[in-house]
Design a protein around this motif. Structure first.
Motif, PDB file in Angstrom:
ATOM      1  N   ARG A 115     -13.348  -5.947 -11.156  1.00  0.00           N
ATOM      2  CA  ARG A 115     -12.473  -4.878 -10.657  1.00  0.00           C
ATOM      3  C   ARG A 115     -11.044  -5.109 -11.119  1.00  0.00           C
ATOM      4  NH1 ARG A 115     -12.143  -4.233  -4.327  1.00  0.00           N
ATOM      5  NH2 ARG A 115     -14.370  -3.852  -4.649  1.00  0.00           N
ATOM      6  N   VAL A 116     -10.586  -6.365 -11.068  1.00  0.00           N
ATOM      7  CA  VAL A 116      -9.231  -6.674 -11.534  1.00  0.00           C
ATOM      8  C   VAL A 116      -9.097  -6.355 -13.024  1.00  0.00           C
ATOM      9  CG1 VAL A 116      -7.623  -8.563 -11.961  1.00  0.00           C
ATOM     10  CG2 VAL A 116      -8.789  -8.397  -9.757  1.00  0.00           C
ATOM     11  N   ARG A 134      -0.974  -1.281  -7.341  1.00  0.00           N
ATOM     12  CA  ARG A 134      -0.996  -1.698  -5.946  1.00  0.00           C
ATOM     13  C   ARG A 134      -2.160  -2.643  -5.673  1.00  0.00           C
ATOM     14  NH1 ARG A 134      -2.309   3.149  -2.829  1.00  0.00           N
ATOM     15  NH2 ARG A 134      -4.452   2.487  -3.211  1.00  0.00           N
ATOM     16  N   ARG A 135      -3.346  -2.305  -6.214  1.00  0.00           N
ATOM     17  CA  ARG A 135      -4.500  -3.170  -5.979  1.00  0.00           C
ATOM     18  C   ARG A 135      -4.312  -4.537  -6.628  1.00  0.00           C
ATOM     19  NH1 ARG A 135      -7.665   1.635  -6.600  1.00  0.00           N
ATOM     20  NH2 ARG A 135      -7.987   1.180  -8.800  1.00  0.00           N
ATOM     21  N   LEU A 136      -3.739  -4.544  -7.841  1.00  0.00           N
ATOM     22  CA  LEU A 136      -3.499  -5.832  -8.493  1.00  0.00           C
ATOM     23  C   LEU A 136      -2.523  -6.687  -7.695  1.00  0.00           C
ATOM     24  CD1 LEU A 136      -3.254  -4.677 -12.222  1.00  0.00           C
ATOM     25  CD2 LEU A 136      -5.104  -5.972 -11.164  1.00  0.00           C
ATOM     26  N   ALA A 137      -1.481  -6.055  -7.178  1.00  0.00           N
ATOM     27  CA  ALA A 137      -0.529  -6.806  -6.359  1.00  0.00           C
ATOM     28  C   ALA A 137      -1.179  -7.295  -5.073  1.00  0.00           C
ATOM     29  CB  ALA A 137       0.695  -5.929  -6.053  1.00  0.00           C
ATOM     30  N   GLU A 138      -2.040  -6.462  -4.477  1.00  0.00           N
ATOM     31  CA  GLU A 138      -2.731  -6.883  -3.253  1.00  0.00           C
ATOM     32  C   GLU A 138      -3.631  -8.088  -3.504  1.00  0.00           C
ATOM     33  OE1 GLU A 138      -4.844  -3.705  -1.451  1.00  0.00           O
ATOM     34  OE2 GLU A 138      -3.074  -2.468  -1.147  1.00  0.00           O
ATOM     35  N   ARG A 147       0.810  -1.216   0.000  1.00  0.00           N
ATOM     36  CA  ARG A 147       0.000   0.000   0.000  1.00  0.00           C
ATOM     37  C   ARG A 147       0.841   1.263   0.000  1.00  0.00           C
ATOM     38  NH1 ARG A 147      -4.637  -2.096   4.262  1.00  0.00           N
ATOM     39  NH2 ARG A 147      -5.739  -3.390   2.751  1.00  0.00           N
ATOM     40  N   ARG A 148       2.136   1.131   0.121  1.00  0.00           N
ATOM     41  CA  ARG A 148       3.013   2.295   0.029  1.00  0.00           C
ATOM     42  C   ARG A 148       3.271   2.695  -1.413  1.00  0.00           C
ATOM     43  NH1 ARG A 148       7.656   0.383   4.405  1.00  0.00           N
ATOM     44  NH2 ARG A 148       6.238   0.100   6.202  1.00  0.00           N
TER      45      ARG A 148
END
Length: 800
Positions: free
Chosen positions: A454-455, A253-257, A245-246
């Motif tokens: 969403r992805v 970031r969302r895809l990695a999360e 989230r940094r």
């Protein structure tokens, strides 16, 4: 309970477990639509004697109706294999048949009745006819056998559906009846006592104890690793998520999360797998309880999946946009209910494994308790979805389609949450289970679809660098295709068999008739691909002509546009013809229908057709072109675009006027700039009475001749028009070299006229009027009194 019984009960959970573990949806679809569903291709004729035995055996089994579902399913698979062979056999020697038919046609039409033809031609015709009949025989036999096989498959499917319906409507001892509770409790006690007895027997075996002793190090390591994964795995994933989230790029970031968050499922499932391996290594679970332990990862997976999915559908992080417009406390409530449903679904799996052979009252009571608990959570989730639907838009007309669908699903969920436990409570346990748990897994599928969309949106926004990717068309289409891909899984969840889906796909592959035309996926895909290629080539040719070839010719802009437009229409037409030919679509059977419809279409679309034909005429004859200044129907402006239906004119007020092409053909059109830019202007001038008219004429002629845009051939003229009410009227009439500057030239001339008239002492008059006031005190007219009443009319007026 024996290991075989529990294993058989566990096998019945396979489809539902696969549906819950949505990551396995792709293998399910592959199994349904993969090579097994395709028609077998063979060039060998089927063994009709062997087929007769199989068909007879199947018809006898169906007539008796005593075979088990497993046996019927196996028989169905065998019949489907034969049916695929018959489909392939129908196309044997197709090329040879087409060749023989062409040879027959080459001989010309057969002689009419009462006439003859040369003997050699007649002999050749008979020989070719015999060969055609001989080659057609295997195909006809294959068609007949295919019809029989297809009928048997349909009858098997009907029988299985009837059995499935009968199972759902089977009644058990009502759990709401307290009289059934003692039997239910005793049955549960007996089931667990059986498991305890099995474990006691296993412990009494010296071989099992020796196995336990020898495997203690492995067992200890597996249990230690399992404890670490179950206890610390969630913390590791949370730490990785905080680090991600940094990132300064929200979409990446969302895809990695999302990718990292799969660890919330993978690590616990791995831990349960290690526990299963450790307990299996003890050697004490080779009896009844071993089936449940062996299936521990599958039986506990719903809990981990639900917890992970609830965290995305009802996120706790403030920087994650939630799919549902709900306040934070409602999001937290949603996560709790989703996780609770996952726990209940895992318990339902355990019930089917451990109590699969328990007494009916026991199964009914435990099922009802689980249904009632799940119904409470389902009811609350339905209310949350309804709240989102109401929040999305207060006005029903303005509410988005997605909000309406979610509201509908929420209402259905709330209804099922009540209907499912009620059915289970009155004894329809299987029907209650089907409603409750199918709805639960369907909601999980819905949550997965929301996450995948969403992805897809984030991937599209990351690739295209579009900050408003949520409003783009591609993510919407991706969501639509995800929904289509989820339909087979949804059908499996609600009780459809894989063979049902395979049969539906077979029907689609076979195609359907529409007006005598056989349409199938292969035909449609071939048509779409060929047409798309033709369309792309057409656009490429248009682009090359517009940017490279035509600018180097002497054609004006209008002619270039006409050629490019004509190429576009011609290319689309040829692409359609080539696509129809490549797909093998025979449109001859639609000729009669097209002829009948053409009359109605002609009347209904006559205006559109008229404008289309007029547009073609405009593009060919080019009486007007882009950039022309025209006047039609009281509208003046510059032609900006000519299409086959209408022409767009930009007025001098910078507004666009869409004029139907038929109006440009049927009505008078003034084109100021089509053939040349010259045009005449008329400037009216008025001077006061008493002015020297010859002086005025000389001054005006000097002014008009001095202007650079005024042409000297034809010579400009100044005319004394006449005597007006307030002035003597003159007109300047001159032809300009560029009529586009007509207003500017008039303005320049008026400025110059004002300056020269002031220097020459020529007066430019303004309207004058004599005002007459009536004299109220004149003879014969009494004065007006204070009340406003007047006396006799007719008194003379006094000029002012």
């Amino acid at each position: 309970m024996s290991l075989q019984m529990l294993a058989r009960r566990l096998g019945r959970l396979k489809i539902l477990a696969l549906a819950v573990m949505l990551a396995l949806a792709l293998p399910v679809l592959t199994a349904v639509f993969g090579p097994g569903a395709a028609h077998a291709q063979t060039s060998e004729a089927p063994d009709y004697a062997a087929w007769e035995e199989v068909a007879t055996r199947a018809e006898q089994a169906l007539a008796a109706g005593r075979a088990s579902d497993r046996a019927i399913e196996g028989l169905r698979a065998e019949i489907v294999t034969w049916r695929d062979r018959f489909v392939a056999a129908q196309n044997i020697d197709t090329l040879r048949l087409n060749t023989l038919r062409s040879q027959v046609e080459a001989l010309g039409p057969a002689p009419a009745e009462g006439t003859t033809e040369p003997a050699d031609i007649a002999a050749r015709r008979a020989d070719l006819g015999a060969q055609v009949a001989e080659l057609q025989a295997p195909g006809i036999a294959a068609v007949e056998a295919h019809s029989r096989a297809d009928g048997i498959v349909r009858e098997i499917d009907r029988l299985l559906r009837e059995r499935q319906t009968a199972a759902l409507l089977t009644t058990a001892p009502a759990p709401l009846n307290p009289a059934n509770w003692p039997a239910a409790l005793s049955g549960a006690t007996a089931a667990f006592a059986d498991i305890g007895a099995d474990l006691t027997v296993a412990w009494a075996s010296a071989r099992n104890r020796a196995t336990l002793t020898s495997n203690l190090p492995v067992i200890g390591l597996c249990l230690l690793a399992a404890v670490v994964l179950l206890w610390r795995g969630g913390g590791w994933i949370a730490w990785l998520t905080r680090r991600l989230r940094r990132s300064s790029r929200p979409r990446s970031r969302r895809l990695a999360e999302v990718a990292v968050s799969f660890g919330q499922i993978l690590l616990p499932v791995t831990g349960t797998l290690l526990i299963s391996l450790a307990l299996g290594a003890t050697g004490m679970l080779d009896t009844g309880g071993g089936a449940g332990i062996a299936a521990l990862p599958i039986l506990t997976a719903p809990l981990f999946i639900a917890r992970w999915l609830g965290g995305w559908v009802f996120p706790a992080a403030p920087d994650i946009a939630p799919p549902f417009a709900l306040p934070a406390e409602r999001q937290r409530e949603g996560r709790v209910h989703v996780a609770f449903l996952g726990l209940l679904l895992a318990l339902e799996f355990w019930r089917r494994v451990l109590l699969g052979e328990a007494a009916a009252p026991t199964q009914a009571l435990v099922s009802f308790l689980l249904q009632a608990a799940a119904g409470a959570s389902l009811f609350r989730l339905g209310q949350l979805m309804l709240a989102h639907s109401r929040t999305e838009a207060a006005d029903v007309e303005a509410r988005g389609t997605r909000a309406q669908i979610i509201g509908l699903i929420g209402g259905l969920t709330a209804a099922v949450s009540i209907a499912g436990p009620l059915l289970g409570g009155v004894g329809y346990v299987e029907a209650g289970n089907a409603l409750t748990w199918s709805t639960t897994v369907s909601l999980a599928l819905l949550g997965m679809l929301l996450l995948l969309q969403r992805v897809a949106t984030d991937i599209y926004g990351l690739v295209t660098a579009d900050e408003r990717a949520e409003e783009a068309l591609v993510p919407v289409l991706a969501g639509f295709f995800l929904l289509l891909a989820a339909l087979p899984v949804l059908a499996l969840i609600w009780g459809a068999r894989r063979t049902d889906l395979a049969e539906a796909w077979t029907r689609v592959q076979t195609g359907f008739d529409m007006g005598g035309i056989r349409l199938s996926p292969g035909v449609l895909v071939t048509f779409a691909v060929v047409f798309a290629l033709g369309y792309m080539i057409t656009r490429m040719v248009q682009g090359a002509m517009r940017s490279t070839i035509l600018p180097k010719t002497k054609l004006d802009k209008g002619g270039q546009t006409a050629i490019v437009s004509g190429l576009g229409y011609l290319g689309v037409f040829l692409a359609a013809v080539l696509a129809i030919t490549a797909a093998g679509i025979d449109l001859s059977s639609l000729a009669i229908v097209a002829g009948a419809l053409s009359v109605g279409i002609g009347f209904g679309l006559q205006t559109i057709v008229q404008n289309f034909v007029s547009g073609i005429i405009l593009l060919i004859e080019r009486p007007i072109s882009e950039g022309d200044w025209i006047e039609v129907g009281g509208q003046q402006g510059i032609v900006r675009a000519i299409s086959v239906r209408a022409t767009r004119i930009e007025t001098f007020d910078r507004t666009d006027v869409i004029v139907p092409n038929a109006d440009l053909i049927a009505n008078p059109v003034t084109n100021w700039t089509r053939f040349n830019m010259q045009g005449r202007i008329i400037v009216p001038v008025g001077v006061a009475y008493g002015t020297d008219t010859r002086l005025v004429e000389r001054v005006l002629m000097e002014i008009v001749i001095e202007h650079p845009l005024v042409m000297l051939a034809p010579e400009p003229r100044v005319f004394f028009i006449g005597f007006g009410a307030d002035s003597m009227d003159f007109e300047i009439r001159a032809v300009l070299s560029d009529i586009n500057f007509g207003i500017s030239v008039k303005s320049d001339m008026n400025h110059t006229i004002a300056e020269r008239f002031r220097a020459e002492g020529i007066e430019i008059p303004f309207p004058q009027r004599d005002l007459w006031l009536r004299n109220a005190a004149a003879p014969g007219r009494p004065a007006v009194d204070e009340s406003g009443q007047s006396g006799t009319e007719g008194a003379p007026a006094t000029p002012v």
